[in-house]
Design a protein around this motif. Structure first.
Motif, PDB file in Angstrom:
ATOM      1  N   UNK A 189      21.345-108.334 -39.046  1.00  0.00           N
ATOM      2  CA  UNK A 189      20.188-107.740 -38.383  1.00  0.00           C
ATOM      3  C   UNK A 189      19.716-106.469 -39.087  1.00  0.00           C
ATOM      4  N   UNK A 190      18.451-106.122 -38.816  1.00  0.00           N
ATOM      5  CA  UNK A 190      17.904-104.858 -39.303  1.00  0.00           C
ATOM      6  C   UNK A 190      18.475-103.724 -38.474  1.00  0.00           C
ATOM      7  N   UNK A 191      18.243-102.495 -38.919  1.00  0.00           N
ATOM      8  CA  UNK A 191      18.733-101.335 -38.174  1.00  0.00           C
ATOM      9  C   UNK A 191      18.115-101.292 -36.778  1.00  0.00           C
ATOM     10  N   UNK A 192      16.827-101.643 -36.685  1.00  0.00           N
ATOM     11  CA  UNK A 192      16.182-101.623 -35.375  1.00  0.00           C
ATOM     12  C   UNK A 192      16.793-102.667 -34.454  1.00  0.00           C
ATOM     13  N   UNK A 193      17.066-103.876 -34.980  1.00  0.00           N
ATOM     14  CA  UNK A 193      17.662-104.925 -34.156  1.00  0.00           C
ATOM     15  C   UNK A 193      19.069-104.547 -33.695  1.00  0.00           C
ATOM     16  N   UNK A 194      19.838-103.903 -34.573  1.00  0.00           N
ATOM     17  CA  UNK A 194      21.180-103.452 -34.183  1.00  0.00           C
ATOM     18  C   UNK A 194      21.070-102.389 -33.098  1.00  0.00           C
ATOM     19  N   UNK A 195      20.119-101.456 -33.255  1.00  0.00           N
ATOM     20  CA  UNK A 195      19.921-100.440 -32.231  1.00  0.00           C
ATOM     21  C   UNK A 195      19.517-101.037 -30.895  1.00  0.00           C
ATOM     22  N   UNK A 196      18.672-102.065 -30.925  1.00  0.00           N
ATOM     23  CA  UNK A 196      18.267-102.745 -29.696  1.00  0.00           C
ATOM     24  C   UNK A 196      19.468-103.405 -29.025  1.00  0.00           C
ATOM     25  N   UNK A 198      23.915-103.529 -24.962  1.00  0.00           N
ATOM     26  CA  UNK A 198      25.350-103.510 -24.688  1.00  0.00           C
ATOM     27  C   UNK A 198      25.708-102.358 -23.758  1.00  0.00           C
ATOM     28  N   UNK A 199      25.167-101.169 -24.031  1.00  0.00           N
ATOM     29  CA  UNK A 199      25.434-100.022 -23.167  1.00  0.00           C
ATOM     30  C   UNK A 199      24.877-100.288 -21.764  1.00  0.00           C
ATOM     31  N   UNK A 200      23.683-100.906 -21.702  1.00  0.00           N
ATOM     32  CA  UNK A 200      23.123-101.260 -20.403  1.00  0.00           C
ATOM     33  C   UNK A 200      24.010-102.229 -19.655  1.00  0.00           C
ATOM     34  N   UNK A 201      24.561-103.191 -20.372  1.00  0.00           N
ATOM     35  CA  UNK A 201      25.490-104.151 -19.750  1.00  0.00           C
ATOM     36  C   UNK A 201      26.705-103.427 -19.165  1.00  0.00           C
ATOM     37  N   UNK A 209      20.800 -93.771 -26.581  1.00  0.00           N
ATOM     38  CA  UNK A 209      21.790 -94.478 -27.396  1.00  0.00           C
ATOM     39  C   UNK A 209      21.472 -94.287 -28.882  1.00  0.00           C
ATOM     40  N   UNK A 210      22.513 -94.025 -29.674  1.00  0.00           N
ATOM     41  CA  UNK A 210      22.355 -93.913 -31.119  1.00  0.00           C
ATOM     42  C   UNK A 210      23.464 -94.709 -31.797  1.00  0.00           C
ATOM     43  N   UNK A 211      23.086 -95.822 -32.411  1.00  0.00           N
ATOM     44  CA  UNK A 211      24.067 -96.594 -33.175  1.00  0.00           C
ATOM     45  C   UNK A 211      23.872 -96.237 -34.647  1.00  0.00           C
ATOM     46  N   UNK A 212      24.625 -95.243 -35.103  1.00  0.00           N
ATOM     47  CA  UNK A 212      24.517 -94.740 -36.468  1.00  0.00           C
ATOM     48  C   UNK A 212      25.795 -95.007 -37.234  1.00  0.00           C
ATOM     49  N   UNK A 213      25.709 -94.931 -38.556  1.00  0.00           N
ATOM     50  CA  UNK A 213      26.892 -95.078 -39.391  1.00  0.00           C
ATOM     51  C   UNK A 213      27.817 -93.878 -39.200  1.00  0.00           C
ATOM     52  N   UNK A 214      29.084 -94.062 -39.540  1.00  0.00           N
ATOM     53  CA  UNK A 214      30.104 -93.053 -39.244  1.00  0.00           C
ATOM     54  C   UNK A 214      29.880 -91.739 -39.989  1.00  0.00           C
ATOM     55  N   UNK A 215      29.200 -91.789 -41.157  1.00  0.00           N
ATOM     56  CA  UNK A 215      29.018 -90.545 -41.908  1.00  0.00           C
ATOM     57  C   UNK A 215      27.933 -89.655 -41.317  1.00  0.00           C
ATOM     58  N   UNK A 232      11.352-112.338 -21.426  1.00  0.00           N
ATOM     59  CA  UNK A 232      11.569-111.462 -20.278  1.00  0.00           C
ATOM     60  C   UNK A 232      13.007-110.936 -20.187  1.00  0.00           C
ATOM     61  N   UNK A 233      13.762-111.094 -21.261  1.00  0.00           N
ATOM     62  CA  UNK A 233      15.179-110.719 -21.220  1.00  0.00           C
ATOM     63  C   UNK A 233      15.369-109.245 -20.855  1.00  0.00           C
ATOM     64  N   UNK A 234      14.677-108.367 -21.544  1.00  0.00           N
ATOM     65  CA  UNK A 234      14.912-106.938 -21.340  1.00  0.00           C
ATOM     66  C   UNK A 234      14.265-106.409 -20.064  1.00  0.00           C
TER      67      UNK A 234
END
Length: 379
Positions: free
Chosen positions: A206-213, A218-221, A259-265, A341-343
């Protein structure tokens, strides 16, 4: 004495006298030239020393300019002009060198001057835009999330968050087809083909945007598993989300989640927390009487000043199929992550709605796939 010996002796004597006189003359010339050679050696050494000092000075100037540029991130035009002029002068020095070296290169020098003028204008514009971007990022930290995105993804996010594909008749098409071949879609049984589409959805790079989505989902779940009703504002509203990725409500309590899904660095700094704090205060003003708090959830680490944050929370595969009961007629419907209508679908546990992992589980509970993608709002 034999005559030939006398002739040989005379020749040898003349040769020796000539050799001795020549060496004596060379020695005298060397003595005369030695002071001049010493001066040339000294001049060459001095030139080398000056060149080394000049290179050190240029390096110091560059370091000073870079330091100044970092300190002045607001995009002052005078600073950009000074930066551009500095490089322009350096290019002019190179042009002068080409003109006055031992074998002049006049045409090359003129080309360097032309390029230098164009570079000065480009450098000034680049610096101004660079400083402006850094300034805007300091005011609106969420802009950083778009760095590294493909231009097509950015256009899609800005123009329309979820663009429905159409079939040959112009009707909205089944998004599951994106993950299946035509033969698979036509021949596989319903449960098997939808499950295959879901599996491929998880496996896709996935792209960065798709991973962030997916991270927001996941956090919402996780919040919904604790009994919260979650509105996925970041996904639904896009750039108009006001810095609220998730709005989780339970009774009279609301938690605003970013939510921020960023790389570890990468590191979360206080400016990101300030943005969350500001949007929490705005929500309190708009909803008096509601207990509002904020939470920052991230996959990476925090700076010392970033507090009240859930950190190092990785994205994992989770039961992502939403099983929803229609409020209109009680129809039991399940939504896959790629359905329209998922989200917007809120899972309410008190109404026996739930998340499940497989299509077979959803259908065994009496749920059927959402129909909205067919252009028929049957929910």
């Amino acid at each position: 004495m034999k005559p030939y010996l006398i002739v040989f002796g005379i020749i040898f004597t003349l040769w020796f006298l000539n050799w001795a006189f020549s060496n004596s003359r060379k020695a005298k010339q060397y003595d005369e030239l030695k002071p001049r050679l010493d001066k040339l050696d000294a001049a060459e050494s001095d030139l080398r020393n000056r060149q080394a000092e000049w290179e050190k000075k240029v390096q110091r100037d560059m370091e000073a300019i870079n330091t100044l540029a970092k300190q002045k991130s607001e995009g002052f035009p005078w600073l950009a002009q000074a930066y551009a002029d500095y490089f322009y002068l350096q290019d002019l020095e190179r042009a002068r060198y080409l003109e006055y070296k031992s074998h002049p290169a006049m045409k090359a020098a003129e080309q360097v001057r032309e390029i230098a003028a164009k570079r000065r204008d480009a450098e000034k514009l680049y610096r101004i835009l660079k400083y402006q971007l850094e300034y805007y990022e300091s005011l609106f930290p969420w802009l950083i999330d778009f760095k590294g995105e493909e231009i097509d993804d950015l256009i899609r996010q800005i123009s329309q968050k979820r663009e429905d594909s159409l079939d040959d008749s112009g009707e909205p098409d089944d998004p599951a087809k994106k993950w299946l071949t035509a033969a698979e879609y036509e021949s596989l049984p319903r449960v098997e083909k939808y499950q295959l589409a879901l599996d491929r959805y998880w496996q896709k790079k996935k792209t960065r945007w798709e991973i962030g989505r997916d991270y927001e989902r996941y956090v919402g779940y996780l919040y919904e598993s604790k009994g919260y009703h979650v509105y996925y504002q970041g996904i639904v509203e896009g750039l108009a989300d006001l810095g609220r990725d998730l709005v989780a409500r339970k009774d009279n309590q609301v938690e605003i989640i970013q939510c921020k899904y960023w790389s570890k660095e990468k590191q979360i700094h206080e400016k990101h927390i300030f943005q969350l704090y500001g949007t929490v205060i705005a929500y309190r003003i708009d909803h008096p009487g509601t207990q509002v708090s904020g939470c920052f959830v991230t996959s990476t680490r925090l700076s010392d000043r970033a507090i009240k944050v859930v950190e190092n929370l990785p994205l994992q595969r989770y039961p992502a199929i939403k099983c929803n009961v229609s409020r209109r007629d009680g129809t039991k419907i399940y939504h896959l992550p790629f359905d329209q209508q998922y989200d917007r679908t809120v899972i309410e546990q008190e109404r026996l709605e739930c998340y499940v992992e497989t299509v077979a589980q959803a259908e065994a509970l009496g749920y059927r796939r959402a129909y909205r993608w067919k252009g028929q709002s049957q929910e």
